[in-house]
Write a protein that holds these residues in place. Structure first.
Motif, short mmCIF file in Angstrom:
data_model
loop_
_atom_site.label_atom_id
_atom_site.label_comp_id
_atom_site.label_asym_id
_atom_site.label_seq_id
_atom_site.Cartn_x
_atom_site.Cartn_y
_atom_site.Cartn_z
N ILE A 40 45.26 7.76 -0.53
CA ILE A 40 45.34 6.30 -0.49
C ILE A 40 44.33 5.64 -1.42
CG2 ILE A 40 46.31 6.22 1.83
CD1 ILE A 40 43.50 5.58 2.88
N ASP A 41 43.36 6.43 -1.92
CA ASP A 41 42.36 5.84 -2.81
C ASP A 41 41.51 6.95 -3.41
OD1 ASP A 41 40.89 3.92 -4.14
OD2 ASP A 41 39.95 3.05 -2.37
N TYR A 42 40.73 6.58 -4.42
CA TYR A 42 39.74 7.46 -5.04
C TYR A 42 38.38 6.80 -4.94
CZ TYR A 42 42.15 11.32 -7.41
OH TYR A 42 42.81 12.47 -7.70
N ILE A 43 37.34 7.57 -4.68
CA ILE A 43 35.97 7.08 -4.74
C ILE A 43 35.20 8.00 -5.68
CG2 ILE A 43 33.82 6.74 -3.47
CD1 ILE A 43 35.46 5.98 -1.04
N THR A 44 34.53 7.41 -6.65
CA THR A 44 33.81 8.17 -7.65
C THR A 44 32.40 8.50 -7.16
OG1 THR A 44 35.05 7.05 -9.38
CG2 THR A 44 33.07 8.21 -10.06
#
Length: 366
Positions: free
Chosen positions: A102-106
Protein backbone atom coordinates in the motif's frame (compact mmCIF):
# COMPACT_ATOMS: atom_id res chain seq x y z
CA UNK A 1 0.64 -7.11 24.91
CA UNK A 2 -1.87 -4.27 25.21
CA UNK A 3 -5.00 -5.54 23.45
CA UNK A 4 -6.27 -1.97 23.01
CA UNK A 5 -3.33 -1.13 20.76
CA UNK A 6 -2.89 -1.96 17.10
CA UNK A 7 -0.22 -4.57 16.37
CA UNK A 8 2.60 -3.97 13.90
CA UNK A 9 5.19 -6.43 12.56
CA UNK A 10 8.55 -4.82 11.67
CA UNK A 11 10.52 -7.17 9.40
CA UNK A 12 14.13 -6.26 8.54
CA UNK A 13 17.42 -8.15 8.51
CA UNK A 14 19.24 -5.06 9.86
CA UNK A 15 19.28 -4.99 13.68
CA UNK A 16 19.84 -1.21 13.70
CA UNK A 17 16.67 -0.61 11.67
CA UNK A 18 14.71 -2.96 13.95
CA UNK A 19 15.93 -1.11 17.04
CA UNK A 20 15.19 2.35 15.61
CA UNK A 21 11.80 1.29 14.28
CA UNK A 22 10.71 -0.35 17.53
CA UNK A 23 11.79 2.69 19.53
CA UNK A 24 9.78 4.98 17.21
CA UNK A 25 6.61 2.87 17.28
CA UNK A 26 6.44 1.09 20.64
CA UNK A 27 4.94 4.09 22.41
CA UNK A 28 1.80 3.77 20.25
CA UNK A 29 1.65 0.18 18.93
CA UNK A 30 2.38 -3.39 19.95
CA UNK A 31 5.55 -3.93 17.90
CA UNK A 32 7.04 -7.32 17.00
CA UNK A 33 10.47 -7.23 15.36
CA UNK A 34 11.45 -10.07 13.02
CA UNK A 35 14.69 -10.42 11.09
CA UNK A 36 13.52 -12.53 8.15
CA UNK A 37 10.54 -13.27 5.94
CA UNK A 38 10.52 -16.87 7.17
CA UNK A 39 10.21 -15.73 10.80
CA UNK A 40 7.34 -13.43 9.79
CA UNK A 41 5.42 -16.28 8.12
CA UNK A 42 5.95 -18.48 11.17
CA UNK A 43 4.73 -15.73 13.53
CA UNK A 44 1.62 -15.26 11.36
CA UNK A 45 0.49 -18.78 12.24
CA UNK A 46 -0.21 -17.55 15.78
CA UNK A 47 -0.77 -13.80 15.50
CA UNK A 48 -2.27 -11.55 12.83
CA UNK A 49 -1.02 -7.94 12.95
CA UNK A 50 -2.95 -4.87 11.82
CA UNK A 51 -0.06 -3.84 9.54
CA UNK A 52 3.33 -5.15 8.39
CA UNK A 53 6.42 -3.01 7.72
CA UNK A 54 8.46 -5.21 5.38
CA UNK A 55 12.02 -4.66 4.17
CA UNK A 56 12.47 -5.28 0.43
CA UNK A 57 16.12 -6.36 0.35
CA UNK A 58 16.59 -9.37 2.63
CA UNK A 59 18.64 -12.57 2.13
CA UNK A 60 16.99 -15.92 1.33
CA UNK A 61 13.44 -14.51 1.07
CA UNK A 62 13.18 -10.88 -0.07
CA UNK A 63 10.19 -8.62 0.50
CA UNK A 64 8.67 -9.32 -2.91
CA UNK A 65 8.60 -13.09 -2.32
CA UNK A 66 7.28 -12.57 1.21
CA UNK A 67 4.35 -10.40 0.09
CA UNK A 68 3.49 -12.86 -2.68
CA UNK A 69 3.19 -15.61 -0.09
CA UNK A 70 1.10 -13.36 2.14
CA UNK A 71 -1.31 -12.48 -0.66
CA UNK A 72 -1.60 -16.12 -1.76
CA UNK A 73 -3.04 -17.14 1.63
CA UNK A 74 -6.63 -16.12 2.30
CA UNK A 75 -5.85 -15.85 6.03
CA UNK A 76 -3.20 -13.16 5.50
CA UNK A 77 -4.11 -11.65 2.13
CA UNK A 78 -5.84 -8.61 3.61
CA UNK A 79 -3.07 -7.58 6.02
CA UNK A 80 -1.77 -4.19 4.75
CA UNK A 81 1.95 -4.16 3.89
CA UNK A 82 4.24 -1.14 3.65
CA UNK A 83 7.63 -1.75 2.08
CA UNK A 84 10.83 -0.38 3.63
CA UNK A 85 13.74 0.29 1.28
CA UNK A 86 17.01 2.18 1.17
CA UNK A 87 16.77 2.36 -2.63
CA UNK A 88 14.93 4.90 -4.79
CA UNK A 89 14.22 2.70 -7.79
CA UNK A 90 10.92 3.71 -9.44
CA UNK A 91 10.57 0.35 -11.23
CA UNK A 92 11.04 -1.51 -7.94
CA UNK A 93 8.44 0.69 -6.21
CA UNK A 94 5.95 0.07 -9.00
CA UNK A 95 6.58 -3.69 -8.76
CA UNK A 96 5.93 -3.61 -5.01
CA UNK A 97 2.69 -1.65 -5.43
CA UNK A 98 1.61 -4.11 -8.14
CA UNK A 99 2.24 -7.04 -5.79
CA UNK A 100 -0.11 -5.48 -3.24
CA UNK A 101 1.92 -3.12 -1.05
CA UNK A 102 0.00 0.00 0.00
CA UNK A 103 3.01 2.31 0.28
CA UNK A 104 6.80 2.65 0.33
CA UNK A 105 8.88 4.27 3.08
CA UNK A 106 12.48 5.14 2.34
CA UNK A 107 15.17 4.35 4.90
CA UNK A 108 16.52 5.90 7.00
CA UNK A 109 13.06 7.02 8.10
CA UNK A 110 11.90 9.95 10.21
CA UNK A 111 10.16 8.74 13.39
CA UNK A 112 7.36 11.40 13.28
CA UNK A 113 6.73 10.76 9.58
CA UNK A 114 6.73 6.99 10.12
CA UNK A 115 4.14 7.35 12.89
CA UNK A 116 1.95 9.64 10.78
CA UNK A 117 2.09 7.33 7.77
CA UNK A 118 1.05 4.34 9.90
CA UNK A 119 -1.74 6.38 11.51
CA UNK A 120 -3.17 7.35 8.13
CA UNK A 121 -2.92 3.84 6.64
CA UNK A 122 -4.50 2.19 9.66
CA UNK A 123 -7.33 4.73 9.49
CA UNK A 124 -7.88 3.89 5.81
CA UNK A 125 -7.95 0.16 6.59
CA UNK A 126 -10.44 0.69 9.42
CA UNK A 127 -12.68 2.74 7.14
CA UNK A 128 -12.46 0.10 4.41
CA UNK A 129 -13.57 -2.59 6.85
CA UNK A 130 -16.39 -0.37 8.07
CA UNK A 131 -17.45 0.28 4.49
CA UNK A 132 -17.60 -3.47 3.79
CA UNK A 133 -19.70 -3.94 6.92
CA UNK A 134 -22.08 -1.16 5.90
CA UNK A 135 -22.50 -2.64 2.42
CA UNK A 136 -23.33 -6.04 3.87
CA UNK A 137 -25.91 -4.47 6.14
CA UNK A 138 -27.46 -2.65 3.19
CA UNK A 139 -27.80 -5.91 1.26
CA UNK A 140 -29.42 -7.53 4.28
CA UNK A 141 -32.05 -4.86 4.70
CA UNK A 142 -35.45 -5.32 3.16
CA UNK A 143 -35.78 -3.23 -0.01
CA UNK A 144 -39.14 -1.93 1.21
CA UNK A 145 -37.55 -0.29 4.24
CA UNK A 146 -36.83 2.86 2.25
CA UNK A 147 -35.99 5.07 5.18
CA UNK A 148 -33.43 2.68 6.61
CA UNK A 149 -31.88 2.16 3.21
CA UNK A 150 -31.57 5.92 2.76
CA UNK A 151 -29.89 6.26 6.15
CA UNK A 152 -27.41 3.50 5.39
CA UNK A 153 -26.71 4.93 1.96
CA UNK A 154 -25.89 8.28 3.52
CA UNK A 155 -23.46 6.57 5.88
CA UNK A 156 -21.72 4.88 2.94
CA UNK A 157 -21.43 8.23 1.15
CA UNK A 158 -19.92 9.76 4.26
CA UNK A 159 -17.44 6.90 4.49
CA UNK A 160 -16.55 7.32 0.82
CA UNK A 161 -15.90 11.00 1.41
CA UNK A 162 -13.78 10.17 4.46
CA UNK A 163 -11.72 7.69 2.45
CA UNK A 164 -11.24 10.25 -0.34
CA UNK A 165 -10.04 12.83 2.17
CA UNK A 166 -7.76 10.30 3.84
CA UNK A 167 -6.24 9.26 0.49
CA UNK A 168 -5.57 12.90 -0.31
CA UNK A 169 -4.05 13.46 3.13
CA UNK A 170 -1.83 10.41 2.64
CA UNK A 171 -0.34 12.00 -0.48
CA UNK A 172 0.10 15.26 1.42
CA UNK A 173 1.86 13.56 4.34
CA UNK A 174 4.34 12.01 1.89
CA UNK A 175 5.07 15.50 0.54
CA UNK A 176 6.42 17.07 3.73
CA UNK A 177 6.66 20.61 2.30
CA UNK A 178 3.06 21.14 1.19
CA UNK A 179 0.97 20.79 4.34
CA UNK A 180 -2.57 22.18 3.92
CA UNK A 181 -2.24 22.33 0.14
CA UNK A 182 -5.22 20.08 -0.56
CA UNK A 183 -7.63 22.01 1.67
CA UNK A 184 -6.47 25.36 0.32
CA UNK A 185 -6.74 24.39 -3.35
CA UNK A 186 -10.20 22.95 -2.73
CA UNK A 187 -11.29 26.30 -1.27
CA UNK A 188 -9.62 28.24 -4.12
CA UNK A 189 -11.70 26.16 -6.56
CA UNK A 190 -14.88 27.03 -4.63
CA UNK A 191 -14.01 30.74 -4.73
CA UNK A 192 -13.44 30.64 -8.50
CA UNK A 193 -16.65 28.67 -9.13
CA UNK A 194 -18.75 31.10 -7.09
CA UNK A 195 -17.64 34.08 -9.19
CA UNK A 196 -17.91 32.16 -12.46
CA UNK A 197 -21.50 31.14 -11.69
CA UNK A 198 -22.55 34.62 -10.54
CA UNK A 199 -21.03 36.35 -13.58
CA UNK A 200 -21.79 33.76 -16.25
CA UNK A 201 -18.15 32.94 -17.01
CA UNK A 202 -17.97 29.83 -19.21
CA UNK A 203 -21.63 29.48 -18.26
CA UNK A 204 -22.46 26.51 -20.49
CA UNK A 205 -19.64 24.38 -19.09
CA UNK A 206 -20.05 25.52 -15.50
CA UNK A 207 -23.79 24.79 -15.51
CA UNK A 208 -23.06 21.19 -16.51
CA UNK A 209 -20.74 20.66 -13.54
CA UNK A 210 -21.84 18.95 -10.35
CA UNK A 211 -20.17 21.37 -7.92
CA UNK A 212 -20.23 18.98 -4.95
CA UNK A 213 -18.46 16.27 -6.95
CA UNK A 214 -16.00 18.79 -8.41
CA UNK A 215 -14.97 19.99 -4.96
CA UNK A 216 -14.66 16.42 -3.66
CA UNK A 217 -12.69 15.17 -6.64
CA UNK A 218 -10.21 18.08 -6.80
CA UNK A 219 -8.67 16.70 -3.59
CA UNK A 220 -7.16 13.93 -5.72
CA UNK A 221 -5.34 16.17 -8.21
CA UNK A 222 -1.94 15.09 -6.85
CA UNK A 223 -2.80 11.43 -6.15
CA UNK A 224 -0.13 10.36 -8.67
CA UNK A 225 2.58 11.56 -6.28
CA UNK A 226 2.12 8.25 -4.43
CA UNK A 227 4.38 6.77 -7.15
CA UNK A 228 7.16 9.34 -6.65
CA UNK A 229 9.95 8.34 -4.25
CA UNK A 230 10.41 10.22 -0.98
CA UNK A 231 13.96 11.14 -1.98
CA UNK A 232 12.67 13.17 -4.94
CA UNK A 233 9.41 14.36 -3.42
CA UNK A 234 11.11 15.82 -0.35
CA UNK A 235 14.44 16.84 -1.88
CA UNK A 236 15.57 20.04 -0.09
CA UNK A 237 17.22 21.59 -3.16
CA UNK A 238 16.53 22.09 -6.85
CA UNK A 239 15.60 18.97 -8.82
CA UNK A 240 17.82 17.69 -11.61
CA UNK A 241 16.34 17.49 -15.12
CA UNK A 242 15.88 13.72 -14.68
CA UNK A 243 14.19 14.15 -11.30
CA UNK A 244 11.85 16.78 -12.72
CA UNK A 245 10.83 14.38 -15.49
CA UNK A 246 9.99 11.82 -12.79
CA UNK A 247 7.90 14.39 -10.91
CA UNK A 248 6.05 15.28 -14.11
CA UNK A 249 4.94 11.67 -14.46
CA UNK A 250 2.73 12.02 -11.39
CA UNK A 251 0.06 13.49 -13.69
CA UNK A 252 0.04 10.39 -15.91
CA UNK A 253 0.22 7.94 -13.01
CA UNK A 254 -2.63 9.72 -11.25
CA UNK A 255 -4.75 9.44 -14.38
CA UNK A 256 -3.95 5.72 -14.68
CA UNK A 257 -4.87 5.03 -11.04
CA UNK A 258 -8.22 6.76 -11.43
CA UNK A 259 -8.90 4.97 -14.74
CA UNK A 260 -8.45 1.64 -12.92
CA UNK A 261 -10.91 2.77 -10.26
CA UNK A 262 -13.42 3.77 -12.97
CA UNK A 263 -13.35 0.20 -14.29
CA UNK A 264 -14.46 -1.11 -10.88
CA UNK A 265 -17.20 1.34 -9.90
CA UNK A 266 -20.33 3.03 -11.19
CA UNK A 267 -19.36 6.43 -9.70
CA UNK A 268 -18.13 7.60 -13.11
CA UNK A 269 -18.84 11.36 -12.85
CA UNK A 270 -16.81 11.83 -9.68
CA UNK A 271 -13.89 9.76 -10.99
CA UNK A 272 -13.94 11.50 -14.36
CA UNK A 273 -13.63 14.87 -12.64
CA UNK A 274 -10.77 13.45 -10.53
CA UNK A 275 -9.02 12.09 -13.65
CA UNK A 276 -9.26 15.47 -15.38
CA UNK A 277 -7.77 17.26 -12.37
CA UNK A 278 -4.95 14.70 -12.11
CA UNK A 279 -3.80 14.83 -15.74
CA UNK A 280 -4.42 18.46 -16.68
CA UNK A 281 -3.58 20.76 -13.75
CA UNK A 282 -0.01 21.30 -15.05
CA UNK A 283 -1.00 22.14 -18.63
CA UNK A 284 -0.47 25.76 -19.72
CA UNK A 285 -2.63 27.99 -21.91
CA UNK A 286 0.25 28.53 -24.39
CA UNK A 287 0.89 24.78 -24.78
CA UNK A 288 4.17 24.65 -22.84
CA UNK A 289 2.85 22.61 -19.90
CA UNK A 290 2.75 18.86 -19.30
CA UNK A 291 2.07 15.99 -19.73
CA UNK A 292 0.35 16.44 -23.13
CA UNK A 293 1.22 20.06 -24.00
CA UNK A 294 -2.43 20.90 -24.62
CA UNK A 295 -3.15 24.56 -25.34
CA UNK A 296 -6.06 27.01 -24.94
CA UNK A 297 -9.50 25.52 -24.52
CA UNK A 298 -8.15 22.08 -25.46
CA UNK A 299 -7.17 22.01 -21.78
CA UNK A 300 -10.24 20.97 -19.73
CA UNK A 301 -11.82 23.84 -17.80
CA UNK A 302 -11.20 22.11 -14.45
CA UNK A 303 -7.50 21.78 -15.24
CA UNK A 304 -7.27 25.46 -16.20
CA UNK A 305 -8.94 26.45 -12.93
CA UNK A 306 -6.74 24.20 -10.78
CA UNK A 307 -3.63 25.58 -12.52
CA UNK A 308 -4.33 28.98 -10.97
CA UNK A 309 -5.02 27.65 -7.48
CA UNK A 310 -2.08 25.22 -7.58
CA UNK A 311 0.46 27.85 -8.69
CA UNK A 312 -0.86 30.51 -6.31
CA UNK A 313 -0.51 28.11 -3.40
CA UNK A 314 3.05 27.16 -4.42
CA UNK A 315 3.96 30.86 -4.52
CA UNK A 316 2.58 31.92 -1.13
CA UNK A 317 3.90 28.85 0.74
CA UNK A 318 7.58 28.43 1.75
CA UNK A 319 9.77 25.83 0.08
CA UNK A 320 13.30 24.67 0.94
CA UNK A 321 14.57 26.61 -2.07
CA UNK A 322 12.54 29.82 -1.53
CA UNK A 323 10.69 31.86 1.07
CA UNK A 324 6.94 32.34 0.88
CA UNK A 325 5.98 35.17 -1.48
CA UNK A 326 3.70 37.94 -0.28
CA UNK A 327 0.18 37.84 -1.68
CA UNK A 328 0.84 40.95 -3.81
CA UNK A 329 3.86 39.33 -5.48
CA UNK A 330 2.00 36.07 -6.08
CA UNK A 331 -0.95 37.96 -7.55
CA UNK A 332 1.40 39.88 -9.87
CA UNK A 333 2.96 36.64 -11.12
CA UNK A 334 -0.46 35.11 -11.83
CA UNK A 335 -1.57 38.22 -13.71
CA UNK A 336 1.67 38.32 -15.72
CA UNK A 337 0.95 34.71 -16.71
CA UNK A 338 -2.33 35.75 -18.37
CA UNK A 339 -2.43 34.20 -21.84
CA UNK A 340 0.85 32.35 -21.21
CA UNK A 341 0.54 29.99 -18.29
CA UNK A 342 -3.09 30.78 -17.51
CA UNK A 343 -6.45 31.09 -19.24
CA UNK A 344 -6.95 34.86 -19.80
CA UNK A 345 -10.64 34.73 -18.83
CA UNK A 346 -9.91 32.82 -15.62
CA UNK A 347 -7.04 35.16 -14.81
CA UNK A 348 -9.57 38.01 -14.90
CA UNK A 349 -11.81 36.00 -12.54
CA UNK A 350 -8.84 35.52 -10.21
CA UNK A 351 -8.30 39.28 -10.07
CA UNK A 352 -11.88 39.67 -8.84
CA UNK A 353 -11.46 37.08 -6.10
CA UNK A 354 -7.78 37.41 -5.15
CA UNK A 355 -8.57 38.78 -1.69
CA UNK A 356 -10.49 35.56 -0.97
CA UNK A 357 -7.41 33.57 -2.02
CA UNK A 358 -5.32 35.64 0.40
CA UNK A 359 -7.79 35.00 3.22
CA UNK A 360 -7.80 31.23 2.56
CA UNK A 361 -3.99 31.10 2.43
CA UNK A 362 -3.82 32.91 5.77
CA UNK A 363 -6.46 30.77 7.48
CA UNK A 364 -5.38 27.31 6.31
CA UNK A 365 -1.85 26.68 7.47
CA UNK A 366 0.09 23.42 7.54
Amino acid sequence: MDKKRKTVFLVDDDMTNLTIGKKALSGVYNVFTLDSGADMLEMLENLHPDLILLDVNMPEMDGHEAIQRLKADDKTANIPVIFLTALTDEAMELKGLTLGAIDYITKPFSAPLLLKRLEVHLLVEAQKRELVTQKRELLFLNNNLEQLVDEKTEMVVELKNAIISTMAELVEYRDEITGGHIVRTQRYMKALLDVMRSQGVYAEEVNRLDEELVLQSCQLHDVGKIAVSDAILNKPGKLTAEEFETIKNHTLFGGEVIERLKEKTMDSDFLEYARIFAISHHEKWDGSGYPHKFAGENIPLLGRMMAIGDVYDALVEPRPYKDAFAHEKAMKIIIEGRGGHFDPVLTDVFQKVHHEFERIATEVKR
